[in-house]
Structure formats: C-alpha cells, structure tokens
Scaffold this motif. Sequence first.
Motif, mmCIF file in Angstrom:
data_model
loop_
_atom_site.group_PDB
_atom_site.id
_atom_site.type_symbol
_atom_site.label_atom_id
_atom_site.label_comp_id
_atom_site.label_asym_id
_atom_site.label_seq_id
_atom_site.Cartn_x
_atom_site.Cartn_y
_atom_site.Cartn_z
ATOM 1 N N LEU A 110 0.901 -1.303 -0.011
ATOM 2 C CA LEU A 110 -0.403 -0.411 0.082
ATOM 3 C C LEU A 110 1.078 1.023 0.160
ATOM 4 C CD1 LEU A 110 -3.049 -0.171 2.913
ATOM 5 C CD2 LEU A 110 -3.150 0.624 0.336
ATOM 6 N N PHE A 160 2.732 -6.366 -7.511
ATOM 7 C CA PHE A 160 0.887 -7.300 -7.544
ATOM 8 C C PHE A 160 1.008 -8.731 -7.314
ATOM 9 C CE2 PHE A 160 0.210 -2.881 -9.227
ATOM 10 C CZ PHE A 160 -1.468 -2.388 -8.624
ATOM 11 N N LYS A 170 0.687 -8.995 -3.447
ATOM 12 C CA LYS A 170 -1.042 -9.120 -3.174
ATOM 13 C C LYS A 170 -1.729 -10.849 -3.452
ATOM 14 C CE LYS A 170 -0.629 -4.048 -3.909
ATOM 15 N NZ LYS A 170 -1.461 -3.346 -4.612
ATOM 16 N N LEU A 199 -7.891 -4.148 6.651
ATOM 17 C CA LEU A 199 -7.355 -3.093 7.293
ATOM 18 C C LEU A 199 -8.670 -2.556 8.525
ATOM 19 C CD1 LEU A 199 -7.674 -1.422 3.950
ATOM 20 C CD2 LEU A 199 -5.844 -2.327 4.826
ATOM 21 N N ALA A 217 -9.712 0.207 8.579
ATOM 22 C CA ALA A 217 -11.388 1.027 8.051
ATOM 23 C C ALA A 217 -12.250 -0.237 7.300
ATOM 24 C CB ALA A 217 -11.574 2.292 7.091
ATOM 25 N N GLY A 240 -12.709 4.740 2.856
ATOM 26 C CA GLY A 240 -11.495 3.434 2.817
ATOM 27 C C GLY A 240 -11.584 2.355 2.089
ATOM 28 N N LYS A 276 -8.354 1.957 -0.440
ATOM 29 C CA LYS A 276 -7.301 1.278 0.199
ATOM 30 C C LYS A 276 -8.011 0.410 -0.297
ATOM 31 C CE LYS A 276 -5.024 2.920 3.601
ATOM 32 N NZ LYS A 276 -4.589 3.479 5.285
ATOM 33 N N ARG A 277 -8.519 -0.262 0.252
ATOM 34 C CA ARG A 277 -8.675 -2.032 0.431
ATOM 35 C C ARG A 277 -9.228 -2.210 -0.705
ATOM 36 N NH1 ARG A 277 -8.865 -6.311 0.730
ATOM 37 N NH2 ARG A 277 -10.427 -7.758 1.693
ATOM 38 N N LEU A 278 -9.527 -2.298 -1.995
ATOM 39 C CA LEU A 278 -9.472 -2.631 -3.434
ATOM 40 C C LEU A 278 -8.104 -2.628 -3.999
ATOM 41 C CD1 LEU A 278 -12.517 -0.597 -5.289
ATOM 42 C CD2 LEU A 278 -12.078 -2.646 -4.657
ATOM 43 N N PHE A 279 -6.791 -1.643 -2.756
ATOM 44 C CA PHE A 279 -5.409 -1.571 -3.601
ATOM 45 C C PHE A 279 -4.772 -2.494 -3.299
ATOM 46 C CE2 PHE A 279 -1.419 0.835 -3.210
ATOM 47 C CZ PHE A 279 -0.968 0.706 -4.154
ATOM 48 N N VAL A 280 -5.102 -2.976 -1.730
ATOM 49 C CA VAL A 280 -4.284 -4.179 -1.570
ATOM 50 C C VAL A 280 -4.679 -5.275 -2.141
ATOM 51 C CG1 VAL A 280 -3.968 -3.449 0.818
ATOM 52 C CG2 VAL A 280 -6.267 -4.652 0.915
ATOM 53 N N LEU A 320 -6.005 -5.787 -8.082
ATOM 54 C CA LEU A 320 -6.565 -4.819 -8.764
ATOM 55 C C LEU A 320 -5.266 -4.101 -9.487
ATOM 56 C CD1 LEU A 320 -9.578 -4.399 -10.256
ATOM 57 C CD2 LEU A 320 -9.402 -2.347 -8.584
ATOM 58 N N GLN A 321 -5.730 -3.937 -10.723
ATOM 59 C CA GLN A 321 -4.804 -2.657 -11.974
ATOM 60 C C GLN A 321 -5.881 -1.700 -11.505
ATOM 61 O OE1 GLN A 321 -1.963 -3.265 -12.616
ATOM 62 N NE2 GLN A 321 -1.446 -5.344 -12.258
ATOM 63 N N PRO A 322 -4.550 -0.289 -11.041
ATOM 64 C CA PRO A 322 -5.447 0.889 -11.501
ATOM 65 C C PRO A 322 -6.138 1.364 -12.884
ATOM 66 C CG PRO A 322 -3.418 1.172 -11.359
ATOM 67 C CD PRO A 322 -3.840 -0.520 -11.332
ATOM 68 N N TRP A 361 -2.687 4.865 -8.243
ATOM 69 C CA TRP A 361 -3.534 4.727 -7.179
ATOM 70 C C TRP A 361 -3.027 5.350 -5.388
ATOM 71 C CZ3 TRP A 361 -7.619 2.517 -7.285
ATOM 72 C CH2 TRP A 361 -7.898 1.364 -6.723
ATOM 73 N N LYS A 362 -1.593 5.181 -5.311
ATOM 74 C CA LYS A 362 -0.882 5.308 -3.795
ATOM 75 C C LYS A 362 -1.783 6.143 -2.763
ATOM 76 C CE LYS A 362 2.846 1.659 -4.466
ATOM 77 N NZ LYS A 362 4.212 2.150 -4.374
#
Lengths: 254, 362
Positions: free
Chosen positions: A59, A79, A82, A89, A91, B195, B198-202, B205-207, B357-358
């Motif tokens: 992240l 990636f 992941k 998390l 949240a 959030g 953020k959850r999707l980014f872990v 999934l590619q941007p 993304w980040k």
Amino acid sequence: MAIIEVRNLVKRYPRPDRKSEFFNAVDDISLEIQAGEIYGILGPNGAGKTTTLEMLEGLTDIDGGEAFIDDICVNTRPFEVKKIIGVQLQANEYFDNQSLRELITLFGALYRRQIDPLELLGRVHLTEKADARPANLSGGQKQRFSIACALVNDPKVLFLDEPTTGLDPQAKRNLWNLVQELNQTGMTIVLTTHNMEEAESLCQRIAIMDHGKKIAEDTPRKLILKHAPEPPEAPLHGSLEDVFLALTGHGLRD
Amino acid sequence: MKPLPLTLAGTLTRIFLRDRQAIFFSLFFPIIFMVVFGFVGSQEQEPIALGIVNHAPGGVSDDLIDLLDANPLFQVTVGEEPALRESLISGDTTLVLIVPAEFQETDRGVEMQLLVDAAQVQELNLIMPVLEQSLLSVERQLRNSEPLFRLNVEDVRARSQRYLDFLIPGLLAFTLMQVSIAGSGFNIVEYRRKGILKRLFVTPLQPRDFITAIVMSRITLCILQIAVLLGIAVLFLDVRILGSYLALFTVIFCGAIIFLCIGFLLGSLAKTQQSIQAIGNLVIFPQIFLSGIFYPIDSLPGFLQPVASLLPLSFVANALREIANNGASLLDIPLNFLGIAVWMIISFVAATRYFVWKEVAA
C-alpha cells in the motif's frame, strides 16, 4: 521456514510540524516471521505498526530496505505479493447497497476466482447474514466479515490491523477463536494490537515497536520473564502489560 | 470467466442503479427545467393593447376597427383621447391610434396619428407592418380592388424554433456534464473517505482495470439518464430531433468520456468532499454560463466568445444542437468533432496522469 523476511525497512514522512524535514516513521526494522505462526506487533499509537504492515501489503512505498513474502520481493513485485496475502484494514466500509454475498463474490472476482460466498461466510460464522448489508452488522460481525473478504484468495499470510479494537469482550473472544481456527489450517497471521491480553493469549511471538524501531521481540512468556519488573522472584505474576509499559514508558500518546 | 473490468463494471452499475436517491436528483432538475420552459414556450404571446380614438364613427373606420380587433395580435379598446393617453402613460395601453374626422373622405390621403411610448414598444417594428397591412386591407375594400399578391403561408415545421427546442440539446449536454463529473470525481472522493480505494488497492486489481470499470458503468448509466430526458422531451414536450439518434448518442458517448475523465482528475486532486464540491463548481459553473446552454454563445460579450467556444461543454452542446435542431450528421460538424476529440485526449491524459493509486487511495 521464514515466510516473511524484512530487512532494514525504512519509511520516511515529512515532519508534521516542519514540512521540509523528514523523520523515519519506520526506522530500520528487520523481521523474520515463520510460516504458520501468529505474530503480533505491539506498540503505542504512532509507533509505526500500521505503516510497517502497509509497506508489506504494497500500500505504501518502501523508502529503504527490502521485504520478501514467500520469497517474492515486495519492493519489485507488489502485485504478485498481493495475490498471496489477505488484508484486513482498520477502516472496513464497503460499497453501499451490496449484500455480504455480493461483496464476497466481487472480491473473489478481483482475484479472478469464482468462490462460494456461503462457504466462506460459514467459515467466519456469518452464513445467516449472507443477504444483509455491511452497514447493518454489529462491530464483531463487521470484523469477521472483513476477515472473510481477506480470505477469498486462500492467502498464505493474513494481515490483521487492530482486529479487536472497539469490540466487546464476547466479540473479542469470538474473533480470537476465529484467528486460531484459521491458524490451525496452516495460515500465517500477522496482527497489530493494543490489547496485551490478546497478544499474550493469541500470538506465538511478539515484536514491540516504539518510535519506528523494534525494541523487543520474543515469545510472550520470555518477554515477561525478561522485562516484567516485579515481583522479580516470581516473574510470571507480572503481565505483558507491565512489559509494554516498562519498555515504552507511561507517557500518553495520541 | 468474464474479463475483470466487465465484472467490476457490472457490480458498479448495480451499485449505482440501487442508489435511487442519486438517480432521482440527477434527473429532477433537468426535468423541472424542461417542463417549465416547455410551458413558457407553448404559451400564446400576450396581445398588444391597442387603444383607438375614433373621430369618424360609422362606415369605414368601423371596418378598420373590426379588422384590427379580429387580429389576435391586438386587443382593441375604443375610447376618448385623454383617457387613452393616460392609460398609455401608465403602461396599460401600448399604442393609441387616432382616427381623424376626415377618415371618411376617401378621395385624398388621410394622415392618422399613432401614439406610442417608445421605451415600452421594442416590437414597434413588428407592429407597424401589421397596422399598415390592416389599413391596406381597408383601403382595398373601399376601392373595391383585389390584392395583386397573396402570400400563402404553409407551416412545414421543418425546423423547430421554440426556445425549448434550442434549450433541450444544451440541457442534455449540461446534464451529461453534471452526472459524469459527479459520477467519477465525487465517487472517487467518497470511496477514498470510506477506505474502499485502499481496500481495493491491497488486492491485485490494476488501476487501469478499475478506471475502465468505472468509466464503462458510468457511461451506461449516463446514456440511460440522457435517454430518459430525451424520451420525456420527445414524447411529452413535442421536441423534434431532426438528425439521427445514432449521431446524437455518439456525441453523448464522447462527451461522457470527457467529463468522466475530468471528474477523475478532480477526484484525484481534491482530498475531501468539501474540496471536490468547490473544485467541481469551479469547473461546472463557468461552463453553464459560457457554453451556450441557456442562450447562444453569440449573445455573450465579444471578447468572451472565443474562450467560451473552446470549452468542452460548448463543443458538446453545439454538436448536439446541430444534430437535434438542424439535422446535421457527424460529417457536417467536423470542427465540433475535432474539438470533442481534442478534449477527449486532454482529459484522458490528465486523468491517467494524476490518478495514482497510492496517492489517491491514501
């Protein structure tokens, strides 16, 4: 066998008071976490626990050092990492107007997996809530649901960031049981917590962090033997909370 | 298994469709606009209050009065000069025509007096010919002569002329801009706050898959929303679309991409819900007033026109208007289309450049 190897990890942030200067939120952390263990990271607020996890999860950029999960380099192939980790998390809000069943299916799709939502919800004891919306769940149910979302890809490592913060004692114990159940299937679990009882009863090994540094690491029992101040003749009468306070001091943190 | 963006787009579309309140409000104001202007446009023009002082009652002057009275353009009051003058000054009467006593003496030209308050009568140029026409008719009647020329007016209604017809394409473009910018930008900020990003980014999934999914689902939704508005305009307000619907929706499709990308850009730049509102208004409001939505760009001050006509909403609104009002095909509006294409490229590059993304997820 170490499944997570962290060497000299550093994260730099601008100072909140003087933007032009930087400080190390995570300062030269090295960890070796064994496959199949429950590993706890303790520390006061702002110690760098969450930042450390976020770097391992891809992240947040890693500013120094390197990290490997299951021999995959987090720095260069985030990636790929992941795909084999599950993340819960702090949240845990989700898209509106979606049932648990639909959200689980969606998360499965993100890993290109077709999964049985009911089976997965069964593992976190939420089968009867399959058609409910996350907004209508209790605190403990929400946490269990977010763990279910983290399990859609059968992860080798599960990261839990303060999973029991804000839960009542029943929900807390219920979640500990769930974590132990998952660990018994061979899953490595890394969690952060403020709860000493949790660290003591759940974690096989613990690292205590303060000001971005790792200041102690061992099994709960050995930490108590070594650091709990009194009574020194009968060390096990002290608690891990004594260890924590002895190491990080009594000053309030925000 | 379906490609991921498609699966995700399906889910997102379902999420958006379940948000009844948002859909209702996205359509509510455009529909109110349309209906209000629909009624305003269809109302008959107020007749002009014409006072006549008849100093030669009986005979031809009565014929003249009857003729004017029969014309729906006028509402005729016959009365005494002082009273009518007063009513002219107070604004109740627009014109006062004084028929002199020698009106009956048809062997020589008679001069008639017309009292006006020029400040009130902008339409004087329109009214004069009608008056003259009526006098000419009376004259012919007196001389027993047939008119040499006769105009036979046939209304083929080939092109619409009501204000509503001008307004509808602009209103569609405006709604398109609103729902697109809100759909991408406001959503991104909301997902970040919760959030969800953020959850999707872990996950892996590619941007680009995420952006593609949002764009696909939002375009679907935009086209549905616009189709509903267009349907109401065509079915209930008698608005005619002269060009092809395919051309119309091609422009709508391209416009949606432009404004969705602008929304992504704003969503990436703004960090909070308040700042996206502010930045969004900064982009939306000037375009409402400058892009020829409610009145033509030609009516803006000269120095503003070149700038105004380069705004993305101007290109989209103009293209829609040309197609809807003038029956243009896409080939007839190459400049508009070039403008749309250039804006598509600019907005796409800007959106992908700033959607990191980040940074956006944090």
